[in-house]
Design a protein around this motif. Structure first.
Motif, PDB file in Angstrom:
ATOM      1  N   VAL A  30       0.518  -0.948   0.098  1.00  0.00           N
ATOM      2  CA  VAL A  30      -0.371   0.060  -0.218  1.00  0.00           C
ATOM      3  C   VAL A  30       0.911   0.946   0.384  1.00  0.00           C
ATOM      4  O   VAL A  30       0.143   2.607   0.622  1.00  0.00           O
ATOM      5  CB  VAL A  30      -0.964   0.021   1.000  1.00  0.00           C
ATOM      6  N   GLY A  31       1.836   1.052   0.120  1.00  0.00           N
ATOM      7  CA  GLY A  31       3.343   2.549  -0.324  1.00  0.00           C
ATOM      8  C   GLY A  31       2.996   2.792   0.811  1.00  0.00           C
ATOM      9  O   GLY A  31       3.757   3.321   1.395  1.00  0.00           O
ATOM     10  N   TYR A  32       2.826   2.221   2.341  1.00  0.00           N
ATOM     11  CA  TYR A  32       3.291   2.527   3.159  1.00  0.00           C
ATOM     12  C   TYR A  32       4.641   2.052   4.175  1.00  0.00           C
ATOM     13  O   TYR A  32       4.720   0.737   4.170  1.00  0.00           O
ATOM     14  CB  TYR A  32       1.932   2.377   4.228  1.00  0.00           C
ATOM     15  N   TYR A  79       7.103   3.146   6.031  1.00  0.00           N
ATOM     16  CA  TYR A  79       7.407   3.574   7.241  1.00  0.00           C
ATOM     17  C   TYR A  79       6.778   1.766   8.297  1.00  0.00           C
ATOM     18  O   TYR A  79       7.780   1.337   9.490  1.00  0.00           O
ATOM     19  CB  TYR A  79       6.942   4.170   7.852  1.00  0.00           C
ATOM     20  N   LYS A  92      -4.733   4.634  11.056  1.00  0.00           N
ATOM     21  CA  LYS A  92      -3.645   4.951   9.372  1.00  0.00           C
ATOM     22  C   LYS A  92      -4.572   4.821   8.466  1.00  0.00           C
ATOM     23  O   LYS A  92      -5.202   4.090   7.933  1.00  0.00           O
ATOM     24  CB  LYS A  92      -1.701   4.949   9.298  1.00  0.00           C
ATOM     25  N   SER A 126      -5.393   5.996   5.632  1.00  0.00           N
ATOM     26  CA  SER A 126      -5.071   6.064   3.926  1.00  0.00           C
ATOM     27  C   SER A 126      -4.742   4.335   3.976  1.00  0.00           C
ATOM     28  O   SER A 126      -4.910   3.468   3.402  1.00  0.00           O
ATOM     29  CB  SER A 126      -3.587   7.221   4.213  1.00  0.00           C
ATOM     30  N   ARG A 181      -7.176   1.165   1.867  1.00  0.00           N
ATOM     31  CA  ARG A 181      -6.436   0.450   0.845  1.00  0.00           C
ATOM     32  C   ARG A 181      -7.253  -0.995   1.142  1.00  0.00           C
ATOM     33  O   ARG A 181      -7.324  -2.023   0.422  1.00  0.00           O
ATOM     34  CB  ARG A 181      -5.358   0.550   1.039  1.00  0.00           C
ATOM     35  N   ILE A 235     -10.153  -3.471  -8.434  1.00  0.00           N
ATOM     36  CA  ILE A 235      -9.280  -2.482  -9.762  1.00  0.00           C
ATOM     37  C   ILE A 235      -7.742  -3.126  -9.379  1.00  0.00           C
ATOM     38  O   ILE A 235      -7.130  -3.187  -8.029  1.00  0.00           O
ATOM     39  CB  ILE A 235      -9.384  -0.587  -9.070  1.00  0.00           C
ATOM     40  N   PRO A 288      -4.846  -1.297  -9.406  1.00  0.00           N
ATOM     41  CA  PRO A 288      -3.814  -1.281  -8.483  1.00  0.00           C
ATOM     42  C   PRO A 288      -4.038  -1.918  -7.181  1.00  0.00           C
ATOM     43  O   PRO A 288      -2.831  -2.017  -6.487  1.00  0.00           O
ATOM     44  CB  PRO A 288      -4.245  -0.303  -8.351  1.00  0.00           C
ATOM     45  N   LEU A 291       3.906  10.087  -3.071  1.00  0.00           N
ATOM     46  CA  LEU A 291       2.875   9.515  -2.425  1.00  0.00           C
ATOM     47  C   LEU A 291       2.443  10.556  -1.239  1.00  0.00           C
ATOM     48  O   LEU A 291       2.841  11.598  -1.260  1.00  0.00           O
ATOM     49  CB  LEU A 291       3.879   9.048  -1.001  1.00  0.00           C
ATOM     50  N   ASN A 325       3.623   5.955  -6.603  1.00  0.00           N
ATOM     51  CA  ASN A 325       4.696   6.060  -5.400  1.00  0.00           C
ATOM     52  C   ASN A 325       5.700   5.396  -6.548  1.00  0.00           C
ATOM     53  O   ASN A 325       5.772   4.645  -6.759  1.00  0.00           O
ATOM     54  CB  ASN A 325       4.367   4.439  -4.887  1.00  0.00           C
ATOM     55  N   THR A 328       0.690  -0.913  -9.976  1.00  0.00           N
ATOM     56  CA  THR A 328       0.013   0.834  -9.218  1.00  0.00           C
ATOM     57  C   THR A 328       0.560   1.269  -9.598  1.00  0.00           C
ATOM     58  O   THR A 328       0.653   2.485  -9.289  1.00  0.00           O
ATOM     59  CB  THR A 328       0.427  -0.235  -7.861  1.00  0.00           C
ATOM     60  N   GLU A 367       6.068  11.496   3.055  1.00  0.00           N
ATOM     61  CA  GLU A 367       5.833   9.903   1.500  1.00  0.00           C
ATOM     62  C   GLU A 367       6.083   9.223   2.275  1.00  0.00           C
ATOM     63  O   GLU A 367       5.577   8.025   2.381  1.00  0.00           O
ATOM     64  CB  GLU A 367       6.786   9.931   0.984  1.00  0.00           C
ATOM     65  N   THR A 368       6.705   9.243   4.241  1.00  0.00           N
ATOM     66  CA  THR A 368       7.398   7.797   4.723  1.00  0.00           C
ATOM     67  C   THR A 368       5.526   8.011   5.820  1.00  0.00           C
ATOM     68  O   THR A 368       5.834   6.828   6.000  1.00  0.00           O
ATOM     69  CB  THR A 368       8.276   8.023   5.299  1.00  0.00           C
ATOM     70  N   ARG A 369       5.268   8.699   5.785  1.00  0.00           N
ATOM     71  CA  ARG A 369       4.200   8.934   6.414  1.00  0.00           C
ATOM     72  C   ARG A 369       2.680   8.301   5.842  1.00  0.00           C
ATOM     73  O   ARG A 369       1.878   8.601   6.698  1.00  0.00           O
ATOM     74  CB  ARG A 369       4.153  10.238   7.920  1.00  0.00           C
ATOM     75  N   VAL A 370       2.813   8.430   5.148  1.00  0.00           N
ATOM     76  CA  VAL A 370       1.202   8.205   4.015  1.00  0.00           C
ATOM     77  C   VAL A 370       1.601   7.330   3.454  1.00  0.00           C
ATOM     78  O   VAL A 370       2.586   6.774   3.035  1.00  0.00           O
ATOM     79  CB  VAL A 370       0.721   9.394   3.800  1.00  0.00           C
ATOM     80  N   ALA A 371       0.355   5.919   3.481  1.00  0.00           N
ATOM     81  CA  ALA A 371       0.246   5.202   2.308  1.00  0.00           C
ATOM     82  C   ALA A 371      -0.510   6.114   0.991  1.00  0.00           C
ATOM     83  O   ALA A 371      -1.071   6.573   1.071  1.00  0.00           O
ATOM     84  CB  ALA A 371      -0.764   4.149   2.826  1.00  0.00           C
ATOM     85  N   LYS A 372      -0.070   4.980  -0.031  1.00  0.00           N
ATOM     86  CA  LYS A 372      -0.607   5.534  -0.950  1.00  0.00           C
ATOM     87  C   LYS A 372      -2.403   4.911  -1.421  1.00  0.00           C
ATOM     88  O   LYS A 372      -2.283   4.031  -0.948  1.00  0.00           O
ATOM     89  CB  LYS A 372      -0.208   4.720  -2.074  1.00  0.00           C
ATOM     90  N   TRP A 373      -2.551   6.599  -1.707  1.00  0.00           N
ATOM     91  CA  TRP A 373      -4.340   6.446  -1.757  1.00  0.00           C
ATOM     92  C   TRP A 373      -4.728   5.730  -2.529  1.00  0.00           C
ATOM     93  O   TRP A 373      -4.502   5.182  -3.471  1.00  0.00           O
ATOM     94  CB  TRP A 373      -5.079   7.993  -2.020  1.00  0.00           C
ATOM     95  N   ARG A 374      -5.806   5.059  -2.105  1.00  0.00           N
ATOM     96  CA  ARG A 374      -6.867   4.494  -3.102  1.00  0.00           C
ATOM     97  C   ARG A 374      -7.134   4.816  -4.165  1.00  0.00           C
ATOM     98  O   ARG A 374      -7.245   6.454  -4.459  1.00  0.00           O
ATOM     99  CB  ARG A 374      -8.259   3.451  -3.046  1.00  0.00           C
ATOM    100  N   LEU A 375      -6.783   4.408  -5.875  1.00  0.00           N
ATOM    101  CA  LEU A 375      -6.621   5.219  -6.588  1.00  0.00           C
ATOM    102  C   LEU A 375      -8.055   5.885  -7.007  1.00  0.00           C
ATOM    103  O   LEU A 375      -7.343   7.923  -7.635  1.00  0.00           O
ATOM    104  CB  LEU A 375      -6.521   3.504  -8.314  1.00  0.00           C
ATOM    105  N   ARG A 406      -9.234   7.528  -4.914  1.00  0.00           N
ATOM    106  CA  ARG A 406      -9.674   8.594  -3.543  1.00  0.00           C
ATOM    107  C   ARG A 406      -8.785   9.639  -4.251  1.00  0.00           C
ATOM    108  O   ARG A 406      -9.473  10.414  -3.166  1.00  0.00           O
ATOM    109  CB  ARG A 406      -9.355   7.625  -2.323  1.00  0.00           C
TER     110      ARG A 406
END
Lengths: 227, 682, 553, 315
Positions: free
Chosen positions: C295-297, C299, C366, C368, C372, C533, C535, D199, D203, D211, D284-292, D294
């Protein structure tokens, strides 16, 4: 265009802008935890604004109101809400599918702000500096709060609208009257506190009763699914 | 120096000869060449004529009115405005005529091309005559001729039922529009007592404001129908694609501009919008423009029929033109003359640009049709290697229409954006905020248009061929390339040297603006306090682009040394054997946008899965996916109206025995209503 | 190991005899919990299987085919293994059908029991026996370059045969309709992962259909095992899939021990539990980190990966192997845990647990991240049941399947919540929790988090009550008779692992059939991504944590 | 303030060269920050330079399905982005080409670059390219209105779209913060993150083709062409940051052409760019990639913010 030799930092307008930003922070959140956090920031901004009013008017009671705002709304209410809802499942705390998508509601909220300013332009006592700065903001808060309440499906998240409306009312009252009597204010605060607790408790009951979630329903609910 | 009259006569005669010869030389050896070279020559004359009128100020006024029929005279008046539109017609028809020499070979042996040639010539001639007419009667007659010839062009391929349906929608809608125009003129007649445009100019200042409002509304609806404003656009995406591509090019690039011409006559010639009373006209134009542009762009993005996509894009561009026009009216009504000029220039520049690149694009689409016999983008692909010149020229068109520097679309969009940004000078904060929000629509349009044209170019021309249609595609004949080349050059010239367009417009409309005096000057706008608000010099940008490209090439060459390239298959994840099914399709490309605006498109994906046995739903025999979007306007607006009308006629038929002509009824009702209104007005 | 009469078995026996008496040649009980139904006629197999499937609610655990032409009067044998676990019964029903060697086909049960699809295709590939009535007999294991007519698991196929390569085409399901296109992904992927091909049919971002194609790195383990000694095969079993070494070796050892009817020292059983749970912990941590990466997180994944690394170092300290290789022996375990090591073990693990809970608390707030996972890759419960999926994938959809309890082995008895032994209150709570699970990636995330905590508790509980004594017993060699066979099973972190073992002459392996959890669970991904979807696919895939190596035996 | 002369022209070109030359450094620093905040050591901050040089010396593999669009797209992309950089002031309060184009031209040039990059994604006949292109166009068509509205707010406040005028009047502004600018800044920040594919929009560090947005489009590139794309991406990033810095935080920008002022301007700019880069990397390190689907929500927030900004301006 701003003339380059503008006066000192326009603290009133800027503080109202900050309050506005904080409000948007609450509006665009989906999760209960997120908006609660954002609500905390909004209340901090509000109490800052109240302190500014106190400073401008020089009425010491308003300082107390600001402090009370900070303590009750930024500390107590979030804690209470957190405690009351701690057993709730994630499902009941997350706005999956508001009636109007978040993207559209952000823009509608902006339009409501414009509407609030448009309406208050006609208000005669624009000479009052404080009122000029905060009246439209408080009206915006009212509108946005109502819209948020209308727009949310998850019961718990409708409280967010209520709290925004309440903050708007508080600002309205403070700006208009430059501090209502302290006693009344305290009464109002306690009123809200009780209201929040009752509604939160009610929500808990409700979501306990309707906790058996149907998977198929959920599938249909997701707003980024086509069909 | 040849006089305008001679040029005008020559133009008319040449077009008429083209039409006649098309019929007379039916099937002869050089008939095709003559049929289209004559209008090409005529177009040249038309261009010279307009230059003569605009720059040499040799306006032409001919009155062929006979006393006996005073009201039904054929007045011709070519002023700057007419000349500007004559230029538009001339330029586009020159290119399209050249293009048609090759293009009509598509129909040879299959259809009677002489009819096509005849209609083609008459169609151009009628448009030309519409913009020079100086009386109601002449105007309406030529307007009707224009509508009818274009109707016949739409149903030229009447073997296909869809085309007949398009033709039907077109003829109904266009007559509805004509009715409103007629009504507008009739109100004018009632007020001025004359059918002559000269009289209109003279007497309009004395007409009461409410009547003027009515006249404007009627004219707006009437011309708006022709221009394709939302929600009256319904015919446009049906009719334009149905016609042969050369006719589509003329319809989209020029014919809908005659409606703009009509609006300009009403707005700036008959009226002089100079007081806040007219502000709402501007707002109406602006908001209609904003809605039209967004909706046109949205449909253009999801469309997979290349000609329909272009037709929707025409709607979008009409929206942009109306936005500029509306701003101009608003500025004018607040007496912000300089800004009104800016917005008018923006609008007219876009009118010119759209004529140029839309004809280019329709000719490109026609070339694809010529080579592949399909309009469906899902069946195209890989044409860039089969039709290199067509693809290059189409790309120029796509870049221009997407508003990218250094092509012409950018200039007019830049000017429109600057007009929008200048609304801060309007002394009404509500209006300011409203327009600022409306500019959201404009910017969204720009973004969507780019998406639409990336899709149209990318899916049609790039990657691998998607069907056997493209297997045997070859580059189109030279004449078709020349036709497109002319417009592509115009697009580039208008983009790099905006001096040409701006000077043309300012002279044609006889307006003053502090704009570039020499070809390489910058366009400069100033803000209220006199400092530089914005400036643009596309020529410098091109020079900079070229030098940066050269410098970077040099740098890369020095650092990286010579390049060795290996040609290999596209990366297939080691699975081996990518085929045409494994590349993106048009529908897929636009799906995300469709999904985001799903409230508008109402997309439906229906998947039918057939199983071997009901007890096992995991093994599918076949899967079929149907993906549809719904047209809100057809469903919500037209279908109810049509069924209500049918219902009404049914009722009427029951009472009366005779046939009822629907158009007569329209006219009747409208007239009665109008007369009542006029009577009631103070 | 007790040989008392298993109550469950007798119940099934009577019903089967009553219903299908004339079709059944014999019903006998073996290896404590296996009930063997041998059929007279091959044709009656579908009926009886379907009966067990629909009436007894048996879960098709595996289908074993073996070439016993030289042994049992020239026949191929088909064994349908059903796992029965309702009412607290611990029974495997094995329906045995014989295929005459002149007959190269057998009746398919795939349309009635969807889970049989892959098994039948596998048998078609490896034995050349065609499932009659199965509409899909495309090659599964053997790819297009394998020549037709060569069947590697037949006894007459020599393992050292060099096969010529052919070129044929594999037909994927084509989705009709304009605008639909395909994305071929793999077998070579951008990350460092194993090969597998995914064929998406899409409309924009919308996944219309997905087809997987695996077995790119087929290792021929079942063939390799033939004629090898039991000890050698243990090494092979451990290497089926590097991250499931304990589960596979446990299952293998238990199969041998069952055949030999040997009983293990208590300490050995307890240590097997410890090692198995250690394996589960580090793998779940890895998967959770992978979910966070996908999910690109970054950390979250960095912190979870640190925890995984700490657990793997702990593995090394305790057993000498980061991947827990070589801990199992036939008849017990090879590595002991001293009291001292045990103490540090618990200390480190508790430390990890604290960190773990902190990270999870962070991830859960979190939005976000949660957004996901929520409603992504939903496994419908019906599909999970019909496709007989196992492990976390099944449990996240509310199917209560856990071999550790259903067919309790080693020292697991009493360690898992059991509806038949635990208090009604806790069972009700547990069942409600199960029912609430909706099968999405978030459920899988939560199930894994719970299991990590659970495993840590189990380890602590077991280590604190470790029995004294031997860690290995001698296996009674006399019981290892030629052509005796048995089932071994274990719950890996992916789910139920089944090993079927038949001994040959000289105590060598005659036929070794392995069915890992991944084999069962791969088909569900095709269902889980439906209507999702594009992704989100990597996330769905990661949350299911399927092994390629464990599948491509 | 600045007379058009050879010196100003040279200074202007030098500031662009500075921007182009140091843009990979920003990328490197951001990667380093990200690595550190994930408890990794991370590559050297000079790694992007090594990458670019190495890629430039490598052979190229070109797909047999591609056309001239594929080969020319990186060049057009690079030229357009670098030309756009010419119009953006860095440490000076002006750019010598300010008369030739304004902020709308800068955006136009970015769009031109994007147009060709997206086409190149479609040109390779691979589904990944199409996937990336489609997503990129979806995002850009939504960012366009947000960006325009932000510019609207800014141009209202400073009375120009000409960047030189913008920056000079920003630098001359007595009042440090105005409410409308505050809203515009929020909007601009979201846009910068979106435009540069960080992000939660995209990403940049992912290896999952399915993705990707930007990376999927350029999947087929190698060698020099890839180097150009990567570099252009860095330049675009720093250009947008420069635009943001000089409009919203213009303090310390050189308003005269003295060595001291320019030096100070450069240092202050570097500090500000680094600070914002670090903030972005940290986010960027503190957030997940949002669902497309969203992501439009986030862009809508930017739009709403600009709208409120406009309202505040007119009040």
């Amino acid at each position: 265009m701003i003339p380059t030799d503008a006066p000192q930092i326009d603290i009133l307008t800027i503080s109202s802008a900050v309050l506005m930003i904080a409000t948007f922070g609450v509006v665009v959140r989906r999760g209960f935890m997120d908006w609660l956090r954002a609500y905390r920031y909004q209340t901090m901004a509000l109490s800052g604004v109240t302190a500014i009013i106190a400073y401008m008017t020089g009425i010491w009671e308003i300082y107390i109101a600001a402090a009370l705002t900070l303590i009750i709304k930024a500390v107590v209410i979030p804690r209470v809400l957190l405690r009351v809802t701690s057993q709730l499942k994630f499902v009941a705390r997350y706005e999956l599918n508001p009636y109007i998508s978040v993207r559209l509601s952000a823009i509608i909220s902006a339009l409501l702000v414009a509407l609030a300013y448009f309406l208050t332009q006609q208000v005669p006592f624009r000479s009052d500096q404080i009122l000029r700065a905060y009246l439209p903001v408080s009206l915006s808060l009212l509108f946005i709060g109502m819209f948020t309440m209308v727009n949310r499906r998850v019961a718990l998240n409708q409280i967010v609208g209520l709290l925004i409306i309440e903050n708007g009312l508080f600002l309205f009252a403070t700006a208009l009257t430059h501090g209502v009597s302290l006693i009344i204010e305290i009464g109002v605060f306690i009123d809200i506190l009780v209201g929040v607790i009752i509604s939160a408790a009610l929500m808990t009951r409700i979501s306990h009763t309707f906790d058996n979630l149907n998977v198929d329903n959920l599938e249909h609910l997701r707003d980024d699914k086509e069909e | 120096m040849v006089s305008s009259l001679t040029l005008f006569q020559a133009t008319i005669i040449l077009y008429s000869m083209g039409a006649l010869l098309a019929l007379l030389l039916r099937g002869r050896k050089y008939s095709n060449l003559l049929t289209y070279l004559l209008p090409a020559a005529a177009s040249l004359f038309a261009i010279v004529l307009s230059a003569n009128v605009i720059f040499a100020k040799d306006a032409l006024h001919i009155s062929i009115t006979r006393d006996a029929l005073a009201q039904f005279g054929f007045d011709v008046f070519i002023d700057g405005i007419s000349a500007f539109f004559i230029l538009l017609i001339g330029l586009v028809s020159l290119a399209v005529s050249l293009y048609s020499v090759g293009y009509t070979k598509e129909y040879e042996g299959r259809k009677d091309t002489s009819i096509l040639g005849f209609l083609f010539n008459i169609f151009i001639l009628s448009m030309l005559l519409v913009v020079v007419s100086n009386s109601v009667f002449a105007f309406l007659v030529f307007w009707e001729v224009m509508s009818l010839t274009s109707f016949f062009l739409v149903i030229y391929e009447h073997e296909q039922e869809a085309n007949l349906k398009s033709g039907m929608t077109y003829i109904v809608m266009t007559h509805l529009g004509t009715t409103f125009i007629l009504a507008s003129f009739l109100v004018m007649y009632l007020q001025t007592g004359s059918f002559s445009f000269d009289a209109f100019r003279q007497y309009v200042p004395f007409i009461p404001l409410q009547v003027k409002d009515i006249v404007f509304i009627l004219a707006f609806i009437g011309f708006g129908t022709k221009a394709g404003i939302v929600p009256l656009h319904i015919w446009l995406p049906q009719a334009h694609p149905s016609a042969p591509s050369n006719a589509s090019a003329l319809m989209s690039a020029v014919m809908i501009k005659t409606a703009i011409y009509g609006l300009i006559r009403v707005l700036f010639d008959f009226n002089s919008v100079g007081s806040p009373d007219y502000t709402w006209w501007g707002i109406l134009l602006l908001s209609t423009g904003a809605i039209t542009s967004v909706i046109g762009a949205l449909y253009a993005v999801i469309e997979k029929d290349i000609k329909r996509a272009l037709a929707f894009s025409s709607i979008e561009n009409i929206g942009i033109i109306l936005t500029g026009l509306g701003l101009s009216v608003i500025f004018a009504s607040f007496n912000l003359t300089a800004l009104a000029v800016l917005a008018l220039v923006a609008s007219m520049y876009h009118t010119l640009n759209h004529a140029v690149f839309k004809s280019l694009l329709f000719m490109g689409a026609g070339s694809i049709l010529y080579a592949t016999h399909t309009k469906n983008m899902e069946a195209m692909g890989g044409l860039v290697r089969k039709m290199p010149w067509t693809s290059l020229l189409f790309l120029v068109g796509a870049l221009s229409i997407s508003g990218l520097p250094p092509f012409n679309g950018f200039i007019s969009e830049w000017l429109t954006m600057q007009s929008l940004l200048s609304t801060s000078q309007i002394p009404d904060s509500t209006l300011q905020i409203t327009i600022a929000f409306a500019s959201l629509a404009f910017a969204l349009t720009a973004g969507l248009a780019a998406a639409a044209f990336v899709k149209i170019f990318g899916i049609s021309f790039l990657s691998r061929g998607r069907s056997e249609h493209v297997l045997h595609a070859v580059e189109v004949p030279r004449s078709m390339l020349i036709g497109k080349g002319v417009t592509a050059l115009a697009a580039l010239a208008l983009g790099v040297l905006p001096f040409i367009g701006i000077n043309l417009i300012t002279s044609a409309f006889n307006i003053q603006s502090a704009q570039p005096a020499s070809p390489f000057d910058t366009i400069t706008l100033q803000n209220a306090s006199g400092s530089n608000f914005a400036s643009l010099s596309p020529f410098t940008v091109v020079v900079l682009l070229a030098s940066v490209a050269a410098a970077s090439y040099g740098f890369v060459r020095v650092v990286g040394g010579p390049t060795r390239q290996v040609v290999y298959e596209t990366w297939d994840c080691g699975f081996g054997g990518l085929d045409e099914r494994m590349e993106y399709t048009a529908t897929s490309f636009s799906q995300p946008i469709r999904k985001i605006f799903k409230a508008f498109f109402r997309p439906r994906n229906s998947i039918q899965r057939e199983f071997y046995a009901d007890s096992n739903q995991y093994k599918r025999k076949t899967i079929r996916m149907e993906s549809t979007t719904r047209s809100l306007f057809e469903e919500r607006l037209y279908t109810p109206v049509v069924s209500a009308t049918i219902f009404l006629f049914d009722k009427i038929r029951r009472i009366q025995t005779g046939k009822v002509n629907s158009y007569l009824l329209y006219i009747l009702i409208t007239l009665v209503l109008l007369l009542v209104l006029v009577r009631l007005s103070p | 190991m007790s040989s008392s009469i298993n109550n469950g078995i007798s119940k099934y026996t009577s019903t089967i005899t009553e219903k299908f008496g004339e079709h059944v040649e014999s019903i006998n009980e073996a290896n404590r919990n296996e009930m063997h139904i041998t059929l007279r006629q091959l044709d009656s197999a579908p009926r009886i299987c379907e009966y067990i499937y629909s009436e007894f609610h048996g879960r098709l655990s595996t289908i074993v085919c073996s070439d016993e032409r030289r042994v049992a009067n020239g026949r191929f044998m088909l064994r349908y293994v059903f796992s029965m676990s309702d009412d607290g019964n611990d029974v495997f029903i094995v329906v045995t059908a014989k295929i005459d060697q002149h007959n190269s086909s057998f009746p398919s049960i795939a349309l009635q029991i969807p889970a049989a699809f892959l098994y039948e295709r596998e048998i078609n590939d490896m034995f050349g026996l065609t499932p009659q009535g199965n509409p899909d007999v495309r090659p599964l294991v053997l790819h297009e370059d394998w020549p037709s007519g060569a069947f590697p698991l037949r006894k007459d196929f020599d393992i050292s045969t060099k096969m010529p390569r052919e070129h044929k085409e594999y037909r994927f399901t084509k989705v009709e309709g304009e605008g639909v296109c395909e994305i071929p992904v793999g077998p070579v992927h951008a990350g460092i992962i194993e090969p597998g091909h995914f064929r998406f049919s899409i409309l924009g971002e919308h996944i219309v259909n997905l087809e997987t194609r695996l077995f790119y790195t087929h290792k021929g383990i079942e063939k390799l095992a033939e004629n090898r000694s039991l000890e050698e095969t243990l090494l092979l079993a451990e290497r089926i899939s590097g991250d499931e070494s304990v589960a596979n070796s446990t299952a293998y050892c238990q199969a041998v021990e069952k055949i030999a009817q040997s009983s293990l020292p208590r300490r050995a059983e307890q240590l097997r539990v410890v090692y198995a749970e250690m394996e589960r912990i580090y793998n779940h941590l890895g998967t959770l980190a992978g979910i966070s990466t996908d999910v690109g997180y970054a950390y979250g994944s960095a912190r979870l990966n640190i925890l995984k690394e700490r657990m793997m170092r702990l593995n090394e300290t305790v057993t000498g192997s980061r991947l827990l290789f070589g801990v199992n022996r036939i008849g017990g375990v090879a590595v002991d845990v001293s009291d001292e090591v045990g103490k540090t073990f618990i200390e480190i693990m508790n430390d990890v647990q604290q960190d773990f809970e902190a990270v999870i608390a962070l991830l859960k707030t979190k939005s976000s991240f949660i957004d996901r996972l929520r409603n992504t890759g939903v496994i419908p419960r019906k599909a999970a049941k019909e496709l007989s999926i196992v492990g976390v994938a099944a449990r996240c959809a509310g199917l209560d399947i856990d071999v550790r309890r259903d067919h309790s082995y080693a020292a697991y008895s009493g360690l898992r919540i059991d509806p038949h032994h635990d208090s009604p209150r806790s069972v009700t709570k547990y069942r409600i929790e199960m029912q609430k699970r909706v099968g999405d990636a978030l459920s899988r995330f939560e199930v894994r988090v719970d299991e990590v905590k659970d495993s840590m508790n189990i380890i602590e509980k077991v280590l604190r009550n470790l029995s004294e004594g031997e860690i290995r017993a001698t296996v009674p060699q006399e019981n290892l008779k030629p052509y005796s066979h048995g089932l071994g099973y274990a719950e890996s972190h992916r789910g139920e692992t089944m090993h079927w073992l038949m001994l040959g002459e000289n105590k060598n392996i005659f036929r070794y059939k392995v069915r890992t959890a991944s084999f069962c669970n791969w088909p569900i991904i095709e269902q889980a991504v439906m209507n999702d979807i594009i992704p989100d696919f990597p996330l769905v895939n990661k949350s299911l944590d399927l092994s390629y190596s464990g599948n491509d035996l | 303030m600045f007379e058009p002369s050879f010196a100003t022209l040279a200074a202007g070109i030098i500031q662009t060269l500075v921007l182009i030359a140091f843009s990979p450094l920003l990328t490197g620093v951001m990667r380093k920050v990200k690595a550190r905040s994930q408890k990794r050591i991370g590559a050297s901050i000079l790694q992007p330079y090594y990458d670019i040089v190495k890629l430039m010396r490598k052979d190229e593999v070109i797909s047999d399905q591609t056309s001239w669009i594929f080969k020319s797209a990186p060049w057009i992309n690079f030229a357009a982005v670098a030309t756009a950089a010419l119009f953006v002031p860095v440490m000076l309060a002006y750019s010598p080409f300010g008369l030739a184009g304004d902020v709308l031209l800068v955006i136009g040039l970015f769009s031109l670059a994007r147009f060709f990059t997206v086409l190149s994604g479609l040109d390779s006949a691979s589904a990944f390219g199409g996937l990336g292109s489609s997503r990129e166009m979806m995002l850009s068509s939504l960012i366009e209105p947000a960006l325009f509205l932000t510019i609207f707010t800014v141009s209202l406040t400073f009375g120009a779209t000409n960047i030189t005028t913008l920056v000079s009047s920003a630098a001359g502004l007595q009042q440090l913060v105005t409410p409308s600018l505050l809203f515009a800044l929020i909007s601009m920040f979201v846009i910068v993150i979106a435009e540069t594919g960080r992000l939660p929009f995209d990403n940049p560090a992912t290896h999952l083709e399915l993705t990707m947005v930007h990376e999927a489009m350029v999947l087929e590139y190698s060698g020099k062409l890839l180097a150009l794309i990567e570099w252009a991406q860095s330049i675009k990033h720093l250009t947008l940051l420069a635009l943001m810095i000089n409009i919203f935080f213009p303090w310390g920008v050189a308003t005269s052409l003295s060595a001291a002022a320019v030096g100070e301007g450069l240092l202050v700019f570097a500090a500000k760019a680094l600070a914002i880069g670090v903030i972005i990397a940290f986010i960027e390190t503190r957030v997940a990639k949002w669902r497309l689907f969203r992501i439009p929500d986030l862009i809508a927030i930017a739009i709403a913010s600009s709208m409120v900004g406009i309202v505040f301006f007119y009040i």
